[in-house]
Design an enzyme around this catalytic site. Structure first.
Site, PDB file in Angstrom:
ATOM      1  N   CYS A   1       2.095  11.983   2.894  1.00 38.22           N
ATOM      2  CA  CYS A   1       2.418  10.908   3.836  1.00 38.22           C
ATOM      3  C   CYS A   1       3.501  11.373   4.830  1.00 38.22           C
ATOM      4  O   CYS A   1       3.220  12.142   5.724  1.00 38.22           O
ATOM      5  CB  CYS A   1       2.813   9.628   3.101  1.00 38.22           C
ATOM      6  SG  CYS A   1       2.735   8.159   4.172  1.00 38.22           S
TER       7      CYS A   1
ATOM      8  N   GLU B   1       1.047  10.152  -5.790  1.00 34.75           N
ATOM      9  CA  GLU B   1       2.030   9.795  -6.827  1.00 34.75           C
ATOM     10  C   GLU B   1       2.036   8.306  -7.160  1.00 34.75           C
ATOM     11  O   GLU B   1       2.653   7.890  -8.155  1.00 34.75           O
ATOM     12  CB  GLU B   1       3.434  10.211  -6.366  1.00 34.75           C
ATOM     13  CG  GLU B   1       4.159   9.241  -5.442  1.00 34.75           C
ATOM     14  CD  GLU B   1       3.659   9.196  -4.008  1.00 34.75           C
ATOM     15  OE1 GLU B   1       4.248   8.455  -3.191  1.00 34.75           O
ATOM     16  OE2 GLU B   1       2.665   9.900  -3.678  1.00 34.75           O
TER      17      GLU B   1
ATOM     18  N   HIS C   1      -0.914   8.964  -0.848  1.00 30.97           N
ATOM     19  CA  HIS C   1       0.110   8.981  -1.890  1.00 30.97           C
ATOM     20  C   HIS C   1      -0.483   9.300  -3.260  1.00 30.97           C
ATOM     21  O   HIS C   1      -0.831   8.383  -4.019  1.00 30.97           O
ATOM     22  CB  HIS C   1       0.819   7.624  -1.952  1.00 30.97           C
ATOM     23  CG  HIS C   1       1.690   7.338  -0.782  1.00 30.97           C
ATOM     24  ND1 HIS C   1       3.013   7.738  -0.728  1.00 30.97           N
ATOM     25  CD2 HIS C   1       1.433   6.704   0.385  1.00 30.97           C
ATOM     26  CE1 HIS C   1       3.532   7.351   0.424  1.00 30.97           C
ATOM     27  NE2 HIS C   1       2.598   6.723   1.117  1.00 30.97           N
TER      28      HIS C   1
END
Length: 239
Positions: A93, A182, A180
């Site tokens: 990102c 994560e 993302h």
């Protein structure tokens, strides 16, 4: 393998304190596929930079609600780190955008506004370390800026609806995603519950509706690990 996680997330709200910070999220992601690797995090958004990159084999740059066009001193310092390092870089990102900007690309507004939700990325130029991802994969997205022109020598590897460059590579040393890897479904659901109105009712509703099926975070985490392994094995870096 010892990775430096450069944390750029400027959110220090009560919400952020109720959930794992990005350093923990990314370390959990790495350890989901390589539990023996070491990760050391630096809050670069608070001007905490590594005194030296010599101990590290690679760098991860996280996401952030900040813009890469912000004039805060830490942003300029991060761009200099990106330009000067010879270590392999992975960016998610904000990290994806910062790497592009630092190395000569451009970042601008997404003409469609917010990209928010569990989004599909199509693999348009598969790299060897991406073998486990197949032709497409799903990650959580939360961005309203995007890479609009790549640096010289970069190539787009993934695209998404409204996001022509959802990820790029530069040889064997740079690997990025606009999304993302994560973020977990539980965290994204909490994010929508807390900040949904600020995105706009229609955007928030569409994001909530997108949360069906399974994300591909584990497969993508494996691709990140494989990227660092091939980069370190295949190149000699001056530290």
């Amino acid at each position: 393998m010892h990775l430096a996680i450069l944390v750029t997330n400027t959110d220090l709200s009560d919400f952020a304190h109720r959930h794992p910070f990005d350093a923990e999220k990314f370390e959990t992601m790495v350890h989901s596929v390589r539990p023996d690797w070491t990760c050391t995090a630096f809050r670069v958004h608070l001007d905490e930079f590594p005194p030296s990159l010599a101990p590290f084999d690679g760098i991860i740059i996280t996401g952030s609600p900040a813009s890469v066009h912000d004039t805060d001193p830490w942003v300029g310092r991060l761009l200099e780190v990106i330009r000067n390092t010879t270590l392999p870089l992975f960016g998610a990102c904000y990290g994806h955008q910062a790497i592009a900007l630092a190395l000569g690309g451009t970042v601008g507004d997404n003409p469609h506004g917010w990209s928010l939700g569990l989004k599909r990325s199509d693999v348009v130029d598969p790299q060897p370390w991406m073998a486990g991802l197949g032709g497409s994969y799903r990650q959580f997205a939360a961005h309203k800026e995007q890479v609009t022109a790549l640096p010289d020598g970069a190539q787009t590897i993934t695209s998404a609806d409204g996001v022509p460059c959802a990820g790029f590579v530069m040889g064997r040393r740079v690997y990025t995603t606009q999304n993302h890897p994560e973020i977990s479904p539980a965290f994204f659901e909490a994010l929508l519950a807390e900040f949904g109105p600020s995105f706009g009712a229609d955007v928030a509703a569409a994001a909530k509706a997108s949360m069906t099926g399974q994300d591909d975070n584990l497969a993508y985490a494996e691709s990140i690990a494989a990227f660092f392994e091939q980069a370190v094995k295949g190149e000699r870096y001056t530290r």
